[in-house]
Write a protein that holds these residues in place. Structure first.
Motif, PDB file in Angstrom:
ATOM      1  N   LYS A 126     -41.160  50.308  31.818  1.00 57.95           N
ATOM      2  CA  LYS A 126     -41.668  51.125  32.921  1.00 57.95           C
ATOM      3  C   LYS A 126     -41.318  50.491  34.262  1.00 57.95           C
ATOM      4  O   LYS A 126     -40.909  51.180  35.207  1.00 57.95           O
ATOM      5  CB  LYS A 126     -43.171  51.285  32.781  1.00 57.95           C
ATOM      6  N   ARG A 127     -41.453  49.168  34.352  1.00 57.54           N
ATOM      7  CA  ARG A 127     -41.132  48.468  35.598  1.00 57.54           C
ATOM      8  C   ARG A 127     -39.649  48.615  35.942  1.00 57.54           C
ATOM      9  O   ARG A 127     -39.280  48.838  37.103  1.00 57.54           O
ATOM     10  CB  ARG A 127     -41.496  46.991  35.463  1.00 57.54           C
ATOM     11  N   CYS A 131     -37.593  51.049  34.989  1.00 56.96           N
ATOM     12  CA  CYS A 131     -37.335  52.434  35.398  1.00 56.96           C
ATOM     13  C   CYS A 131     -37.816  52.679  36.825  1.00 56.96           C
ATOM     14  O   CYS A 131     -37.140  53.361  37.610  1.00 56.96           O
ATOM     15  CB  CYS A 131     -38.015  53.398  34.426  1.00 56.96           C
ATOM     16  N   ASP A 132     -38.953  52.113  37.170  1.00 57.85           N
ATOM     17  CA  ASP A 132     -39.460  52.266  38.532  1.00 57.85           C
ATOM     18  C   ASP A 132     -38.500  51.635  39.546  1.00 57.85           C
ATOM     19  O   ASP A 132     -38.321  52.153  40.652  1.00 57.85           O
ATOM     20  CB  ASP A 132     -40.849  51.633  38.656  1.00 57.85           C
ATOM     21  N   LYS A 133     -37.899  50.504  39.182  1.00 58.48           N
ATOM     22  CA  LYS A 133     -36.999  49.820  40.108  1.00 58.48           C
ATOM     23  C   LYS A 133     -35.743  50.634  40.397  1.00 58.48           C
ATOM     24  O   LYS A 133     -35.160  50.519  41.475  1.00 58.48           O
ATOM     25  CB  LYS A 133     -36.615  48.440  39.569  1.00 58.48           C
ATOM     26  N   ASP A 160     -35.854  53.968  40.209  1.00 61.68           N
ATOM     27  CA  ASP A 160     -36.377  55.281  40.586  1.00 61.68           C
ATOM     28  C   ASP A 160     -36.037  56.340  39.545  1.00 61.68           C
ATOM     29  O   ASP A 160     -35.526  57.416  39.855  1.00 61.68           O
ATOM     30  CB  ASP A 160     -35.842  55.701  41.966  1.00 61.68           C
ATOM     31  N   THR A 192     -37.241  58.463  35.801  1.00 59.28           N
ATOM     32  CA  THR A 192     -38.291  58.825  34.855  1.00 59.28           C
ATOM     33  C   THR A 192     -37.804  58.761  33.416  1.00 59.28           C
ATOM     34  O   THR A 192     -38.546  59.091  32.491  1.00 59.28           O
ATOM     35  CB  THR A 192     -38.835  60.246  35.137  1.00 59.28           C
ATOM     36  N   ARG A 243     -39.535  56.839  30.731  1.00 61.14           N
ATOM     37  CA  ARG A 243     -40.162  55.747  31.489  1.00 61.14           C
ATOM     38  C   ARG A 243     -41.500  55.332  30.887  1.00 61.14           C
ATOM     39  O   ARG A 243     -41.739  54.156  30.632  1.00 61.14           O
ATOM     40  CB  ARG A 243     -40.342  56.192  32.947  1.00 61.14           C
TER      41      ARG A 243
END
Length: 360
Positions: free
Chosen positions: A214-215, A217-219, A221, A223, A268
């Motif tokens: 998840k981290r 995927c967040d980096k 941007d 989903t 994500r």
């Protein structure tokens, strides 16, 4: 009422499709749209192992006055999301069946229906049509294609590592396919073309640490990471296809060209490591392919109809089929005007039961 369904079912392979639970909520009056409080909705979603939809059905009198069903979409975590294509197809098919049952009609694949709805996050009217010949449901949605490069090559390397992939397993885009980009018609999906179909099915592994995934995927941007490959020429899906996934026809005046791709999505944070069918990701990939000339008319004289078929869930033993098409003159490159996207698939409605509402 809870109705369980699967969307994007493969017409010939059992076990496929993406599950969705549809909760039918009937308001007590014509003016009462949202009868369930947020905590109750979230608890219902958390009772599901996959995505769910709460469908607020208008009363008979309100429906006669033009009021449409309102849908809200949820992840198994209880988080509400703006939209989910397979859930919308499943919900529309369930709503269509409900209307036929209420009218005393026999529910068969020959019953055609058009279901129009809005969502709790968008008042724009969307529609799903159901084919009288095949029973296939087709979602029509309006959206713009947005693409963005991912400059963080270090994090992309960690994304590959988390999936058990090497740099050489992923095509860098020399074939013209969209590669290492975020593509979106609703939310970002990271597109990675695999070197070949065999590598797609046998190479990737589920991320071992969901929080770290998840981290990552967040980096970037994103989903979800959407891996794909053109269908091999020896695929059992069709007897005559080219290496670019395009169906060939012996006739020179073929009216339709089908481009086929095998895909896998690693979301994500959905409560499960891999998706058996992802309509929004497939539609984003189709739009990015068309933008690069894959499935786009060659010129003004090209009258062929192009469409895409995406096969997903194969390595999971849940082979699914997602159809995507555009209007012939659709300009996916337009930044000013929305394009019409048609996402289709078969829906199987499997069970129905009365649900006791959780206490708030």
């Amino acid at each position: 009422t809870r109705v369980s369904a699967r969307a994007f079912v493969h017409p010939e392979v059992a076990g496929g499709g993406n599950p969705v639970d549809v909760f039918l909520s009937r308001p007590s009056s014509a003016s009462d749209n949202l009868t369930l409080p947020p905590d109750t909705r979230s608890q219902l979603a958390k009772s599901c192992a996959w995505e769910s939809v709460i469908a607020y059905l208008p009363s008979s009198s309100a429906a006669e006055q033009g009021q449409r069903p309102v849908l809200s979409f949820y992840m198994p975590s209880g988080e509400e999301v703006s939209f989910c294509a397979h859930a919308a197809l499943g919900a529309a098919s369930v709503i269509s069946q409900e209307a036929k049952l209420a009218a005393g009609d026999t529910v068969t694949s020959s019953n055609v229906g058009l279901v129009e709805f809005t969502t709790t996050t968008d008042e724009w009217v969307q529609s799903v049509s159901i084919s009288p010949e095949t029973g296939e449901a087709e979602l029509k949605m309006s959206a713009k294609l947005t693409e963005s490069d991912i400059p963080d090559f270090i994090t992309l390397g960690h994304v590959r590592d988390a999936l058990g992939l090497r740099m050489e397993d992923v095509s860098l885009g020399g074939t013209g396919l969209p590669s290492y980009i975020n593509s979106s018609i609703a939310r970002n999906k990271t597109l990675l073309p695999m070197l070949d179909e065999q590598k797609l099915q046998t190479g990737p592994q589920n991320p071992k640490d969901p929080e770290e995934w998840k981290r990552l995927c967040d980096k970037i941007d994103s989903t979800g990471v959407y891996l794909y490959s053109p269908v091999d020429s020896d695929s059992t899906e069709d007897e005559a296809e080219g290496s670019d996934g395009e169906e060939k026809d012996e006739k020179d005046d073929v009216d339709e060209v089908v481009l086929r791709y095998e895909c896998r999505q690693f979301p994500r944070a959905s409560g499960y490591p891999e998706d058996p069918a992802t309509g929004i990701a497939a539609a984003a990939l189709a739009a990015s392919l068309r933008k690069r000339g894959f499935g786009a008319p060659l010129d003004d004289k090209d009258t062929k109809q192009y469409r895409y078929e995406f096969y997903q869930g194969t390595s999971m033993g849940r082979r699914s089929r997602i159809g995507v098409r555009f209007d012939h003159d659709c300009n996916v490159k337009s930044k000013d005007n929305d394009m019409e996207i048609y996402i289709s698939g078969l829906v199987d409605i499997s069970s129905r039961e009365e649900e006791k509402l959780p206490s708030s």
